[in-house]
Design a protein around this motif. Structure first.
Motif, mmCIF file in Angstrom:
data_model
loop_
_atom_site.group_PDB
_atom_site.id
_atom_site.type_symbol
_atom_site.label_atom_id
_atom_site.label_comp_id
_atom_site.label_asym_id
_atom_site.label_seq_id
_atom_site.Cartn_x
_atom_site.Cartn_y
_atom_site.Cartn_z
ATOM 1 N N LEU A 42 -6.672 -7.016 -13.688
ATOM 2 C CA LEU A 42 -5.196 -7.048 -13.282
ATOM 3 C C LEU A 42 -4.578 -7.052 -14.569
ATOM 4 C CD1 LEU A 42 -4.881 -9.064 -10.223
ATOM 5 C CD2 LEU A 42 -5.125 -6.957 -10.093
ATOM 6 N N ASN A 86 0.863 -1.208 -0.070
ATOM 7 C CA ASN A 86 -0.047 0.250 -0.005
ATOM 8 C C ASN A 86 0.965 1.377 -0.255
ATOM 9 O OD1 ASN A 86 -2.657 -1.254 -0.194
ATOM 10 N ND2 ASN A 86 -2.923 -0.944 1.913
ATOM 11 N N PRO A 87 0.213 2.260 -0.355
ATOM 12 C CA PRO A 87 0.926 3.505 -0.275
ATOM 13 C C PRO A 87 1.474 3.792 1.111
ATOM 14 C CG PRO A 87 -1.290 3.920 -1.167
ATOM 15 C CD PRO A 87 -1.243 2.615 -0.791
ATOM 16 N N ARG A 101 1.375 -0.480 -4.700
ATOM 17 C CA ARG A 101 0.976 0.987 -4.592
ATOM 18 C C ARG A 101 2.100 2.031 -3.773
ATOM 19 N NH1 ARG A 101 -3.734 -1.543 -2.842
ATOM 20 N NH2 ARG A 101 -5.428 -1.667 -4.249
ATOM 21 N N THR A 120 3.965 4.332 -6.154
ATOM 22 C CA THR A 120 4.108 5.697 -5.765
ATOM 23 C C THR A 120 5.798 6.103 -6.426
ATOM 24 O OG1 THR A 120 5.111 5.133 -3.552
ATOM 25 C CG2 THR A 120 3.072 6.563 -3.769
ATOM 26 N N GLU A 155 -7.411 3.675 -13.364
ATOM 27 C CA GLU A 155 -7.425 2.576 -12.675
ATOM 28 C C GLU A 155 -8.197 1.512 -13.529
ATOM 29 O OE1 GLU A 155 -7.544 1.622 -8.980
ATOM 30 O OE2 GLU A 155 -5.777 2.867 -8.516
#
Lengths: 222, 266
Positions: A205, A143-144, A161, A184, A201
């Motif tokens: 996938l 995740n970010p 992410r 990022t 987005e």
């Protein structure tokens, strides 16, 4: 400079190197070696070592005498005792023979094709940092705010992410793979890339592979 | 044996205190024995939101330090049978309490109450550690903003590290019109990142500000959208199967949902 002119013991990959100042008399050298070996007897105990020496030139008889002292006092088995092949002109050179490996300067992690691997079986969330000397496989998302730093490849079986640094010790052969790659930032060795911000987005996938080509990170669908 | 639930978010201002007040009141209205604990020592405001500020005599630290008995510090809300508040002191700091002391307090309260709701302070420092120490469950609050979601993600990681598994998510202050226009993160986007179960979605509702200022939780207001959302969460918490409120009837959301479901089963 009193300290500089002394018999010095050094280790190398072969065994032990004894540096004897060239201006030394044999008797002086013999005494110092005797002392040192006696003091460090427990350290040598039971070892099998090859001994080379530098600096002073010894006759075969003198070599034999020193070997005997070491054999007797150190408790180690002295396999050989000989003049070091590499000519060392002075002691200072001898002192810098073995630079300690510095992180980042050592040999690159060689396992990008086959090697150590860490499996992370959870989502790497914001604030988590995974560091590993080898390859990293994440079964979940990154995740970010989450970070992965690996000396090898990084494979994310989920959505990437966050920030990933592969080949962190400078290996440009390392790659980053994710089932969905929208980080990022990604880094491979010293090359840094950001993702294009306007990328839509998509619901499905789209596995992608990031590698270094000609000084920049190239991302292709796989 | 009661249940201790911590209401937390990481980021400040996303609605922890409001949620605590509304869920607590909602549970009490349903006949449960509830105690709300404000652990935001030094910056208390659950008492204000509950309209009980003027009745504080003793507080959390008084109980922990043994200045008073637990019963003395609990403020009974006269409007709702079974609702109690344990306020935080305003003049101390977070270090006045340790996680061990909180755990002991929660265990003690569990004996007598059905639900213990803990209002967690913002941040991840001592106050957070105290708040989660005695918790069995956690509700993570976020708003549809990237910063709030980022902090919620961090909090979920920390909760998991403290063995509080499967926290549940409340998305607060959702504006259906903005989501529809694509100007706000959708619920699906948030769940996609946080990957935890949703227990409720609370719409952005100006009635909340009015009720908060009055000290009367919105959950008892039949006309308030947010109040309805909190009632739903209360019912879900008590084990009822209530569908997530339909804030957005647009095609976009439905098709997105279908896509999401389709993908999951694939």
């Amino acid at each position: 400079m009193e300290q500089e002119t002394k018999v010095v013991f050094k280790g190398n990959s072969e065994g032990l190197v004894i540096v004897i100042p060239e201006e030394y008399e044999f008797e002086q050298a013999r005494k110092e070696i005797d002392n040192k070996v006696s003091n460090a007897a427990r350290f040598f105990m039971g070892a099998k070592i090859k001994v080379t020496y530098r600096g002073m030139n010894l006759t075969p008889v003198q070599e034999e005498a020193l070997k005997d002292i070491m054999d007797e006092k150190s408790g180690a088995v002295i396999e050989s005792f000989s003049k070091d092949e590499e000519p060392k002109p002075n002691q200072f050179a001898a002192r810098v023979v073995q630079p300690k490996p510095v992180p980042g300067r050592r040999l690159l992690f060689a396992g990008v094709d086959e090697g150590n691997c860490k499996f992370v079986r959870s989502t790497v969330r914001s604030g988590m940092r995974i560091e590993y000397d080898g390859n990293v496989v994440v079964i979940g998302d990154v995740n970010p705010g989450g970070e992965i730093v690996a000396t090898g490849n990084v494979v994310v079986l989920g959505t990437l992410r966050g920030m990933v640094h592969a080949g962190a010790d400078g290996n440009r052969e390392a790659f980053i793979y994710a089932l969905s790659l929208r980080p990022t930032q990604i880094r491979i060795a010293e090359v840094i890339a950001r993702m294009p911000e306007d990328e839509p987005e998509s619901g499905t996938l789209r596995p992608e592979l990031a590698t270094v080509k000609d000084n920049s990170i190239v991302v292709e669908q796989r | 044996m009661g249940e201790v639930i911590v209401i937390t978010s990481g980021k400040g201002g996303v609605g922890k205190t409001t949620t605590t007040a509304n869920l607590g009141t909602g549970l009490a209205v349903q006949g449960k024995k509830v105690v709300l604990i404000d652990t935001d020592i030094g910056l208390r405001n659950l008492d204000v939101v509950m309209g009980l500020e003027n009745r504080i005599v003793y507080d959390l630290v008084d109980v922990i330090e043994g200045t008073c008995r637990l019963k003395q510090a609990l403020i009974k809300d006269k409007r709702y049978e079974g609702l109690h508040l344990l306020p935080a002191p305003q003049t101390r700091d977070k270090n006045a309490v340790t996680p061990e002391q909180m755990l002991k307090l929660c265990d003690e309260l569990k004996e007598e109450f059905d639900y213990i709701l803990i209002d967690c302070p913002a941040g991840i420092e001592q106050g957070f550690k105290n708040a989660i120490a005695g918790a069995d469950k956690a509700f993570v609050i976020t708003t549809p903003e990237v910063s709030a979601v980022r902090d919620a993600d961090r909090i979920i990681g920390l909760l998991e590290a403290h063995e509080i598994r499967k926290p549940r998510l409340i998305v607060n202050r959702v504006r259906a019109d903005m989501v529809k226009r694509g100007d706000m993160m959708s619920i699906e986007d948030i769940i996609d990142i946080l990957a935890i179960d949703l227990i409720g979605v609370v719409p952005d509702d100006e009635n909340i500000i009015i009720s908060t200022n009055r000290g009367e939780p919105a959950v008892i207001d039949g006309k308030s959208m947010a109040g309805q959302a909190y009632r739903n969460i209360t019912n879900r918490l008590m084990g009822q199967d209530v569908p997530i409120m339909d804030l957005n009837v647009s095609e976009g959301l439905l098709s997105k949902m279908k896509k999401l479901l389709g993908f999951k089963t694939a």
